[in-house]
Motif scaffolding. Structure first.
Motif, short mmCIF file in Angstrom:
data_model
loop_
_atom_site.label_atom_id
_atom_site.label_comp_id
_atom_site.label_asym_id
_atom_site.label_seq_id
_atom_site.Cartn_x
_atom_site.Cartn_y
_atom_site.Cartn_z
N THR A 8 0.83 -1.21 0.00
CA THR A 8 0.00 0.00 0.00
C THR A 8 0.87 1.26 0.00
N ALA A 9 1.99 1.22 0.69
CA ALA A 9 2.89 2.38 0.70
C ALA A 9 3.39 2.67 -0.72
N ALA A 10 3.73 1.63 -1.47
CA ALA A 10 4.19 1.81 -2.86
C ALA A 10 3.06 2.33 -3.74
N ALA A 11 1.84 1.82 -3.52
CA ALA A 11 0.69 2.27 -4.31
C ALA A 11 0.39 3.75 -4.05
N LEU A 12 0.49 4.18 -2.80
CA LEU A 12 0.28 5.59 -2.49
C LEU A 12 1.37 6.46 -3.10
N ALA A 13 2.61 6.00 -3.02
CA ALA A 13 3.72 6.76 -3.59
C ALA A 13 3.57 6.91 -5.10
N LYS A 14 3.05 5.89 -5.73
CA LYS A 14 2.87 5.93 -7.18
C LYS A 14 1.89 7.03 -7.60
N VAL A 15 0.88 7.30 -6.78
CA VAL A 15 -0.08 8.36 -7.09
C VAL A 15 0.24 9.66 -6.32
N ARG A 16 1.45 9.70 -5.73
CA ARG A 16 1.96 10.88 -5.04
C ARG A 16 1.08 11.32 -3.87
N VAL A 17 0.64 10.36 -3.09
CA VAL A 17 -0.14 10.64 -1.88
C VAL A 17 0.65 10.15 -0.68
N LYS A 18 0.81 11.02 0.30
CA LYS A 18 1.47 10.62 1.55
C LYS A 18 0.43 9.98 2.45
N PRO A 19 0.81 8.96 3.20
CA PRO A 19 -0.15 8.35 4.13
C PRO A 19 -0.77 9.37 5.09
N SER A 20 -0.03 10.40 5.44
CA SER A 20 -0.54 11.41 6.37
C SER A 20 -1.66 12.26 5.76
N GLN A 21 -1.85 12.20 4.44
CA GLN A 21 -2.93 12.94 3.79
C GLN A 21 -4.25 12.18 3.81
N VAL A 22 -4.20 10.89 4.05
CA VAL A 22 -5.38 10.03 3.94
C VAL A 22 -6.27 10.19 5.16
N ALA A 23 -7.55 10.45 4.90
CA ALA A 23 -8.54 10.55 5.97
C ALA A 23 -9.41 9.30 6.02
N GLY A 24 -9.55 8.61 4.89
CA GLY A 24 -10.36 7.40 4.82
C GLY A 24 -10.05 6.63 3.56
N VAL A 25 -10.49 5.39 3.53
CA VAL A 25 -10.22 4.53 2.37
C VAL A 25 -11.34 3.52 2.20
N GLN A 26 -11.65 3.23 0.94
CA GLN A 26 -12.51 2.10 0.60
C GLN A 26 -11.57 1.04 0.03
N ILE A 27 -11.74 -0.19 0.45
CA ILE A 27 -10.87 -1.28 -0.02
C ILE A 27 -11.73 -2.26 -0.80
N GLY A 28 -11.38 -2.43 -2.07
CA GLY A 28 -12.11 -3.36 -2.92
C GLY A 28 -11.75 -4.81 -2.60
N SER A 29 -12.56 -5.73 -3.05
CA SER A 29 -12.31 -7.15 -2.78
C SER A 29 -11.02 -7.63 -3.44
N ASN A 30 -10.56 -6.96 -4.47
CA ASN A 30 -9.32 -7.35 -5.14
C ASN A 30 -8.13 -6.53 -4.66
N GLY A 31 -8.32 -5.68 -3.65
CA GLY A 31 -7.24 -4.86 -3.12
C GLY A 31 -7.20 -3.44 -3.67
N ALA A 32 -8.10 -3.11 -4.58
CA ALA A 32 -8.15 -1.75 -5.12
C ALA A 32 -8.47 -0.77 -4.00
N LEU A 33 -7.86 0.40 -4.06
CA LEU A 33 -8.05 1.40 -3.03
C LEU A 33 -8.72 2.65 -3.60
N ARG A 34 -9.64 3.19 -2.85
CA ARG A 34 -10.20 4.51 -3.15
C ARG A 34 -9.87 5.34 -1.92
N LEU A 35 -8.96 6.30 -2.11
CA LEU A 35 -8.47 7.12 -1.02
C LEU A 35 -9.24 8.43 -0.94
N TYR A 36 -9.58 8.82 0.26
CA TYR A 36 -10.20 10.11 0.52
C TYR A 36 -9.16 10.92 1.25
N ILE A 37 -8.67 11.98 0.59
CA ILE A 37 -7.50 12.68 1.12
C ILE A 37 -7.75 14.19 1.25
#
Length: 144
Positions: free
Chosen positions: A109-138
Motif C-alpha cells: 500500500t505504501a508503494a501504491a500511495l507513492a505511485k499516485v503521489r499521496v502521503k499516508p498522512s494525507q489520507v482521511a479514509g479509504v474504501q478497499i475493494g475485494s481485489n485490493g483496489a483502493l479509493r483514497l479520501y485525502i
C-alpha cells in the motif's frame, strides 16, 4: 461551397470553447453525493479499515478523491464542505491515525500511495475493494 463558408465559423466556435474557462458548478467539487456518503463512512470506519490493510497483497488500482476542493452549495444538497470533513477527521483522529500508520507500514500500500503521489498522512479514509483496489479520501498536503 457552403461547407467552406461554415468552416471558419466552426473553427471560431471551437477556438472560443477551448479558451473559455470552465465555470460550471460541478467543476469545483470533486466529491459527488455518493462519494460524500462513502467519504463520511470511510472516515468514521478508518480504524476498522486499518485492520484490513495488512492483509492487502496487491493493489491493482488506486482512486483518489480530494475532500478539500471547495464545493458549490446546492439547494437541498447533502455534500459536506471541506471544513466538515476536517472536523469529522479530527473527531475520529485515533482511527485515522491507525489507518495512516497501517497504510505506511504495508509495503504494497505504501508503494501504491507513492505511485499516485499521496502521503499516508494525507489520507482521511479509504474504501478497499475485494481485489485490493483502493479509493483514497485525502486532504491536500497544504490543507492538512
Amino acid at each position: 461551397m457552403k461547407t467552406l463558408k461554415a468552416l471558419p465559423l466552426a473553427l471560431a466556435i471551437l477556438a472560443a470553447a477551448a479558451l473559455t474557462p470552465v465555470t460550471a458548478p460541478g467543476a469545483l467539487a470533486q466529491v459527488s453525493n455518493i462519494d460524500a456518503q462513502w467519504a463520511s463512512s470511510s472516515i468514521l470506519m478508518a480504524g476498522k479499515r486499518a485492520n484490513q490493510v495488512p492483509g492487502i497483497k496487491k493493489v491493482p488500482s488506486v482512486g483518489v478523491i480530494r475532500l478539500d476542493i471547495p464545493t458549490v452549495p446546492m439547494f437541498r444538497g447533502d455534500i459536506p464542505d471541506w471544513q466538515e470533513y476536517k472536523i469529522m477527521t479530527r473527531r475520529n483522529a485515533a482511527g485515522v491515525a491507525k489507518l495512516q500508520k497501517a497504510l505506511a507500514s504495508n509495503p504494497v500500500t505504501a508503494a501504491a500511495l507513492a505511485k499516485v503521489r499521496v502521503k499516508p498522512s494525507q489520507v482521511a479514509g479509504v474504501q478497499i475493494g475485494s481485489n485490493g483496489a483502493l479509493r483514497l479520501y485525502i486532504f491536500s498536503s497544504r490543507n492538512w
